[in-house]
Design an enzyme around this catalytic site. Sequence first.
Site, PDB file in Angstrom:
ATOM      1  N   HIS A  90       4.879   5.990   2.755  1.00  0.00           N
ATOM      2  CA  HIS A  90       4.894   7.262   3.488  1.00  0.00           C
ATOM      3  C   HIS A  90       5.837   7.204   4.697  1.00  0.00           C
ATOM      4  O   HIS A  90       6.356   8.235   5.108  1.00  0.00           O
ATOM      5  CB  HIS A  90       3.491   7.621   3.997  1.00  0.00           C
ATOM      6  CG  HIS A  90       2.495   7.944   2.913  1.00  0.00           C
ATOM      7  ND1 HIS A  90       2.787   8.747   1.846  1.00  0.00           N
ATOM      8  CD2 HIS A  90       1.205   7.577   2.750  1.00  0.00           C
ATOM      9  CE1 HIS A  90       1.717   8.863   1.066  1.00  0.00           C
ATOM     10  NE2 HIS A  90       0.738   8.150   1.600  1.00  0.00           N
ATOM     11  N   HIS A 147       0.826  -3.979   6.023  1.00  0.00           N
ATOM     12  CA  HIS A 147      -0.399  -3.998   6.838  1.00  0.00           C
ATOM     13  C   HIS A 147      -1.581  -4.529   6.044  1.00  0.00           C
ATOM     14  O   HIS A 147      -2.720  -4.246   6.372  1.00  0.00           O
ATOM     15  CB  HIS A 147      -0.681  -2.575   7.357  1.00  0.00           C
ATOM     16  CG  HIS A 147      -0.850  -1.565   6.249  1.00  0.00           C
ATOM     17  ND1 HIS A 147       0.201  -0.966   5.618  1.00  0.00           N
ATOM     18  CD2 HIS A 147      -1.965  -1.083   5.645  1.00  0.00           C
ATOM     19  CE1 HIS A 147      -0.250  -0.154   4.677  1.00  0.00           C
ATOM     20  NE2 HIS A 147      -1.574  -0.216   4.660  1.00  0.00           N
ATOM     21  N   SER A 182       0.664   3.676   1.788  1.00  0.00           N
ATOM     22  CA  SER A 182       0.905   4.147   3.157  1.00  0.00           C
ATOM     23  C   SER A 182       2.238   3.620   3.705  1.00  0.00           C
ATOM     24  O   SER A 182       2.889   4.298   4.509  1.00  0.00           O
ATOM     25  CB  SER A 182      -0.241   3.729   4.080  1.00  0.00           C
ATOM     26  OG  SER A 182      -1.457   4.263   3.626  1.00  0.00           O
ATOM     27  N   CYS A 225       0.857  -1.190   0.000  1.00  0.00           N
ATOM     28  CA  CYS A 225       0.000   0.000   0.000  1.00  0.00           C
ATOM     29  C   CYS A 225       0.890   1.235   0.000  1.00  0.00           C
ATOM     30  O   CYS A 225       2.006   1.216   0.529  1.00  0.00           O
ATOM     31  CB  CYS A 225      -0.876  -0.032   1.252  1.00  0.00           C
ATOM     32  SG  CYS A 225      -1.912   1.422   1.485  1.00  0.00           S
ATOM     33  N   CYS A 234      -6.654  -3.632   3.609  1.00  0.00           N
ATOM     34  CA  CYS A 234      -6.589  -2.159   3.584  1.00  0.00           C
ATOM     35  C   CYS A 234      -7.152  -1.552   2.305  1.00  0.00           C
ATOM     36  O   CYS A 234      -8.168  -0.887   2.332  1.00  0.00           O
ATOM     37  CB  CYS A 234      -5.156  -1.653   3.813  1.00  0.00           C
ATOM     38  SG  CYS A 234      -5.028   0.147   3.713  1.00  0.00           S
TER      39      CYS A 234
END
Length: 373
Positions: A47, A64, A44, A42, A170
């Site tokens: 990031h 995740h 994220s 993902c 997710c």
Amino acid sequence: MKTVGAVLWEPGTRSGWSVEEIELDPPKSREVLVKLASSGICHSDDHVDTGDIPLGWGPILGGHEGAGVVVEVGPDVTDVEVGDHVVLSFLPSCGKCRMCAAGVSQMCVMGGGVLGGFAPDGTHRIHARGQGVGPFSYLGTFAPYVVAPLDSVVKIDADMPLMPASLIGCGVPTGWGSAVYAAEIELNDTVVVLGVGGVGMNAVQGARHRGAKNIVVVDPVASKRDVAKDFGATHAVADFAAAMELIAQMTDGQGADRVLITVGVAGPEIVEQANQLTRRGGVIVLTSAAPVLQRQVEFDLFTFAMSGKRLQGTLYGSTRSRLDVPLLTDLYKRGELKLDELITKTYKLEDINEAFADMRAGKNIRGVIVYDD
Ligand SMILES: NC(=O)c1ccc[n+]([C@@H]2O[C@H](COP(=O)([O-])OP(=O)(O)OC[C@H]3O[C@@H](n4cnc5c(N)ncnc54)[C@H](O)[C@@H]3O)[C@@H](O)[C@H]2O)c1
Ligand SMILES: [Zn+2]
Ligand SMILES: [Zn+2]
């Protein structure tokens, strides 16, 4: 147990992921050990490498978005047993706090700690080079085994294939729910989805489920625009200017009913663009993460108030894992939700940096790490 994992030793420095030996403790009270089939990648996760989400701690075991089979249960585990197939939800739900009781489990009090650097009880389950390693979202799915809190585990039917199921941890609920729940898309709406990666492509699927008339996707990457049509997009354009022109034509200059922001990194410009694309009384949904230190957006507050628009943030697409994970697996099995088609390429864990480079280059809808024995 000893296994391998992809660890960021200096989050926020773009150092990339180090695949190395890690040690996992056995599951403690209300925890389970899950053997993963696969983990989605993902944006994220990226990031924390770039620093858009500054952690202030390290090292971190990333990942995740996973699914697998329970291979060991800790004390006090009642809901699942060894052999159960599970999706690991990036947000836990305790079932008891005020938010869980109110039916908004994506806001569960436990969620506040998912990037705190520890298991929910404040200790480490993961160790490397003789020190504790924090998990992404209490999980750390960039390893073939995960010690997960029971509150992050959702049991699924054994006939649900695990690789597509991992994306339900997710990206799929986040995108799908952004359209279905956060935007509350209505029959015949004209919808714009800004950015169609692993999250945005599912926003397109959600918009289709709600019976949107026009689903306009905006993405600079030609292959994403092409694929989006298979997921239900009716129109695809490369940039904001083309979207403005198309939406003006479609809506007699009124603007789109719903505009969803699902680009890789949000910032002031995309929020302003979404605002311009949205009709009076329409809804703008901000799903993308912006750099945490980004605090200012140019916003004409008078016009915003008088336009009656709504700017809606959303976490996990406002889905509730215990309700929506089974719902999404069911939709998949009924052929009403595409998951396999989201997986552009699979990788081995040791090639994880290549997978992130491909994500940044816009090559993948979703890259997925596959674990074998
Ligand atoms: N709110 C939540 O709970 C939640 C959960 C998961 C992910 N996210 C966030 O959602 C965002 C999307 O994640 P993803 O995994 O789909 O990322 P991704 O990299 O797979 O997809 C992003 C897409 O946006 C496109 N894009 C980039 N700039 C654009 C622009 N200016 N206009 C139009 N399209 C543009 C890219 O080409 C790409 O196709 C990330 O910021 C991620 O952190 C939020
Ligand atoms: Zn995610
Ligand atoms: Zn709760």
